[in-house]
Scaffold this motif. Structure first.
Motif, PDB file in Angstrom:
ATOM      1  N   HIS A   5      -0.783  18.457  13.265  1.00  9.02           N
ATOM      2  CA  HIS A   5      -2.052  17.781  12.987  1.00  9.02           C
ATOM      3  C   HIS A   5      -2.550  17.218  14.311  1.00  9.02           C
ATOM      4  CE1 HIS A   5      -4.676  14.537  11.407  1.00  9.02           C
ATOM      5  NE2 HIS A   5      -4.979  15.474  10.527  1.00  9.02           N
ATOM      6  N   ALA A   6      -3.571  17.843  14.861  1.00  9.27           N
ATOM      7  CA  ALA A   6      -4.038  17.497  16.207  1.00  9.27           C
ATOM      8  C   ALA A   6      -4.515  16.053  16.321  1.00  9.27           C
ATOM      9  CB  ALA A   6      -5.141  18.457  16.639  1.00  9.27           C
ATOM     10  N   ARG A   7      -5.227  15.559  15.319  1.00  5.04           N
ATOM     11  CA  ARG A   7      -5.758  14.185  15.406  1.00  5.04           C
ATOM     12  C   ARG A   7      -4.665  13.134  15.445  1.00  5.04           C
ATOM     13  NH1 ARG A   7     -10.128  14.156  10.782  1.00  5.04           N
ATOM     14  NH2 ARG A   7     -10.719  16.303  11.108  1.00  5.04           N
ATOM     15  N   SER A   8      -3.634  13.319  14.633  1.00  2.00           N
ATOM     16  CA  SER A   8      -2.576  12.304  14.574  1.00  2.00           C
ATOM     17  C   SER A   8      -1.424  12.618  15.521  1.00  2.00           C
ATOM     18  CB  SER A   8      -2.031  12.189  13.143  1.00  2.00           C
ATOM     19  OG  SER A   8      -1.296  13.351  12.802  1.00  2.00           O
ATOM     20  N   GLY A   9      -1.335  13.870  15.946  1.00  2.00           N
ATOM     21  CA  GLY A   9      -0.216  14.283  16.789  1.00  2.00           C
ATOM     22  C   GLY A   9       1.051  14.544  15.993  1.00  2.00           C
ATOM     23  N   SER A  10       0.972  14.476  14.676  1.00  2.00           N
ATOM     24  CA  SER A  10       2.140  14.680  13.809  1.00  2.00           C
ATOM     25  C   SER A  10       2.398  16.168  13.606  1.00  2.00           C
ATOM     26  CB  SER A  10       1.926  14.033  12.450  1.00  2.00           C
ATOM     27  OG  SER A  10       1.765  12.646  12.571  1.00  2.00           O
ATOM     28  N   THR A  11       3.663  16.492  13.426  1.00  2.00           N
ATOM     29  CA  THR A  11       4.077  17.845  13.114  1.00  2.00           C
ATOM     30  C   THR A  11       4.755  17.812  11.749  1.00  2.00           C
ATOM     31  OG1 THR A  11       4.388  18.345  15.450  1.00  2.00           O
ATOM     32  CG2 THR A  11       5.469  19.804  13.889  1.00  2.00           C
ATOM     33  N   HIS A  12       4.438  18.799  10.905  1.00  2.00           N
ATOM     34  CA  HIS A  12       4.963  18.836   9.540  1.00  2.00           C
ATOM     35  C   HIS A  12       5.613  20.192   9.277  1.00  2.00           C
ATOM     36  CE1 HIS A  12       2.590  15.220   8.809  1.00  2.00           C
ATOM     37  NE2 HIS A  12       1.577  15.860   9.378  1.00  2.00           N
ATOM     38  N   LEU A  13       6.786  20.153   8.678  1.00  3.12           N
ATOM     39  CA  LEU A  13       7.473  21.362   8.240  1.00  3.12           C
ATOM     40  C   LEU A  13       7.164  21.538   6.761  1.00  3.12           C
ATOM     41  CD1 LEU A  13       9.456  23.684   8.706  1.00  3.12           C
ATOM     42  CD2 LEU A  13      11.307  22.080   8.154  1.00  3.12           C
ATOM     43  N   LEU A  14       6.493  22.635   6.422  1.00  2.00           N
ATOM     44  CA  LEU A  14       6.070  22.884   5.043  1.00  2.00           C
ATOM     45  C   LEU A  14       7.000  23.890   4.378  1.00  2.00           C
ATOM     46  CD1 LEU A  14       2.212  23.324   5.554  1.00  2.00           C
ATOM     47  CD2 LEU A  14       3.482  21.209   5.105  1.00  2.00           C
ATOM     48  N   GLU A  15       7.274  23.657   3.106  1.00  2.00           N
ATOM     49  CA  GLU A  15       8.008  24.650   2.328  1.00  2.00           C
ATOM     50  C   GLU A  15       7.127  25.883   2.154  1.00  2.00           C
ATOM     51  OE1 GLU A  15       6.445  24.127  -1.993  1.00  2.00           O
ATOM     52  OE2 GLU A  15       8.553  23.670  -1.807  1.00  2.00           O
ATOM     53  N   SER A  16       7.707  26.952   1.687  1.00  2.16           N
ATOM     54  CA  SER A  16       7.007  28.233   1.596  1.00  2.16           C
ATOM     55  C   SER A  16       5.702  28.159   0.800  1.00  2.16           C
ATOM     56  CB  SER A  16       7.938  29.262   0.960  1.00  2.16           C
ATOM     57  OG  SER A  16       7.287  30.494   0.819  1.00  2.16           O
ATOM     58  N   LEU A  17       5.737  27.622  -0.428  1.00  6.51           N
ATOM     59  CA  LEU A  17       4.524  27.566  -1.244  1.00  6.51           C
ATOM     60  C   LEU A  17       3.463  26.695  -0.589  1.00  6.51           C
ATOM     61  CD1 LEU A  17       2.909  28.311  -3.752  1.00  6.51           C
ATOM     62  CD2 LEU A  17       4.025  26.389  -4.938  1.00  6.51           C
ATOM     63  N   ALA A  18       3.863  25.558  -0.033  1.00  8.00           N
ATOM     64  CA  ALA A  18       2.902  24.676   0.630  1.00  8.00           C
ATOM     65  C   ALA A  18       2.229  25.387   1.800  1.00  8.00           C
ATOM     66  CB  ALA A  18       3.580  23.391   1.091  1.00  8.00           C
ATOM     67  N   GLY A  19       2.999  26.153   2.546  1.00 13.10           N
ATOM     68  CA  GLY A  19       2.419  26.912   3.652  1.00 13.10           C
ATOM     69  C   GLY A  19       1.407  27.938   3.172  1.00 13.10           C
ATOM     70  N   GLU A  20       1.726  28.614   2.083  1.00 17.55           N
ATOM     71  CA  GLU A  20       0.802  29.609   1.533  1.00 17.55           C
ATOM     72  C   GLU A  20      -0.457  28.945   0.976  1.00 17.55           C
ATOM     73  OE1 GLU A  20       1.088  32.939   1.858  1.00 17.55           O
ATOM     74  OE2 GLU A  20       2.837  32.442   3.075  1.00 17.55           O
ATOM     75  N   SER A  59      -0.012  18.849  -6.679  1.00 19.08           N
ATOM     76  CA  SER A  59       0.923  17.982  -5.966  1.00 19.08           C
ATOM     77  C   SER A  59       0.909  18.286  -4.464  1.00 19.08           C
ATOM     78  CB  SER A  59       2.330  18.156  -6.541  1.00 19.08           C
ATOM     79  OG  SER A  59       3.254  17.387  -5.826  1.00 19.08           O
ATOM     80  N   ILE A  60       0.909  19.557  -4.141  1.00 22.45           N
ATOM     81  CA  ILE A  60       0.856  19.968  -2.729  1.00 22.45           C
ATOM     82  C   ILE A  60      -0.448  19.506  -2.096  1.00 22.45           C
ATOM     83  CG2 ILE A  60       0.621  21.995  -1.222  1.00 22.45           C
ATOM     84  CD1 ILE A  60       2.659  23.385  -3.149  1.00 22.45           C
ATOM     85  N   LEU A  61      -1.560  19.694  -2.785  1.00 23.95           N
ATOM     86  CA  LEU A  61      -2.858  19.287  -2.237  1.00 23.95           C
ATOM     87  C   LEU A  61      -2.942  17.768  -2.071  1.00 23.95           C
ATOM     88  CD1 LEU A  61      -5.205  21.709  -4.182  1.00 23.95           C
ATOM     89  CD2 LEU A  61      -4.493  21.870  -1.787  1.00 23.95           C
ATOM     90  N   SER A  62      -2.353  17.031  -2.991  1.00 25.60           N
ATOM     91  CA  SER A  62      -2.324  15.568  -2.865  1.00 25.60           C
ATOM     92  C   SER A  62      -1.536  15.154  -1.625  1.00 25.60           C
ATOM     93  CB  SER A  62      -1.704  14.936  -4.111  1.00 25.60           C
ATOM     94  OG  SER A  62      -2.534  15.116  -5.213  1.00 25.60           O
ATOM     95  N   GLU A  63      -0.436  15.843  -1.387  1.00 20.10           N
ATOM     96  CA  GLU A  63       0.363  15.544  -0.192  1.00 20.10           C
ATOM     97  C   GLU A  63      -0.407  15.917   1.072  1.00 20.10           C
ATOM     98  OE1 GLU A  63       3.814  14.201   1.906  1.00 20.10           O
ATOM     99  OE2 GLU A  63       2.883  13.753  -0.006  1.00 20.10           O
ATOM    100  N   PHE A  64      -1.113  17.031   1.057  1.00 21.60           N
ATOM    101  CA  PHE A  64      -1.944  17.398   2.208  1.00 21.60           C
ATOM    102  C   PHE A  64      -2.991  16.323   2.478  1.00 21.60           C
ATOM    103  CE2 PHE A  64      -1.468  22.305   1.675  1.00 21.60           C
ATOM    104  CZ  PHE A  64      -0.180  22.230   2.153  1.00 21.60           C
ATOM    105  N   GLN A  65      -3.600  15.814   1.421  1.00 17.11           N
ATOM    106  CA  GLN A  65      -4.608  14.770   1.584  1.00 17.11           C
ATOM    107  C   GLN A  65      -3.969  13.507   2.162  1.00 17.11           C
ATOM    108  OE1 GLN A  65      -6.819  13.818  -1.952  1.00 17.11           O
ATOM    109  NE2 GLN A  65      -8.171  12.418  -0.872  1.00 17.11           N
ATOM    110  N   ARG A  66      -2.802  13.133   1.663  1.00 18.94           N
ATOM    111  CA  ARG A  66      -2.100  11.957   2.166  1.00 18.94           C
ATOM    112  C   ARG A  66      -1.778  12.097   3.648  1.00 18.94           C
ATOM    113  NH1 ARG A  66       2.637   9.985   3.490  1.00 18.94           N
ATOM    114  NH2 ARG A  66       3.814  11.902   3.155  1.00 18.94           N
ATOM    115  N   LEU A  67      -1.407  13.305   4.058  1.00 20.09           N
ATOM    116  CA  LEU A  67      -1.051  13.565   5.451  1.00 20.09           C
ATOM    117  C   LEU A  67      -2.276  13.785   6.344  1.00 20.09           C
ATOM    118  CD1 LEU A  67       1.938  16.004   4.844  1.00 20.09           C
ATOM    119  CD2 LEU A  67       2.076  13.608   5.575  1.00 20.09           C
ATOM    120  N   GLY A  68      -3.454  13.895   5.742  1.00 22.39           N
ATOM    121  CA  GLY A  68      -4.659  14.153   6.516  1.00 22.39           C
ATOM    122  C   GLY A  68      -4.844  15.609   6.890  1.00 22.39           C
TER     123      GLY A  68
END
Length: 75
Positions: A5-20, A59-68
């Motif tokens: 995430h370029a704005r926050s500088g955070s890096t996230h490891l996503l499970e397979s479905l979340a990545g898709e 659930s995945i989309l909610s987590e994406f929103q939480r993470l920005g």
């Protein structure tokens, strides 16, 4: 899948479905609705499992929103 995430500088490891799920709107070159995501990933979108897929994707989309990483589009 690893996402930075370029704005926050955070890096996230996503499970397979979340990545898709994250790739789907990029590949569609537009926003995408939850029912459309369910149709992509659920083997039988009209079957009994579609509610489970919808819940998982929500659930995945909610987590994406939480993470920005994603924002819901206003109707």
């Amino acid at each position: 899948m690893v996402v930075r995430h370029a704005r926050s500088g955070s890096t996230h490891l996503l499970e397979s479905l979340a990545g898709e799920v994250l790739k789907a709107p990029v590949e569609a070159d537009a926003g995408i609705r939850v029912p459309d995501l369910v149709a992509i990933f659920c083997p039988d979108p009209a079957g009994e499992e579609s509610a489970e897929w919808s819940d998982a994707i929500q659930s995945i989309l909610s987590e994406f929103q939480r993470l920005g990483l994603a924002e819901p589009e206003e109707p």
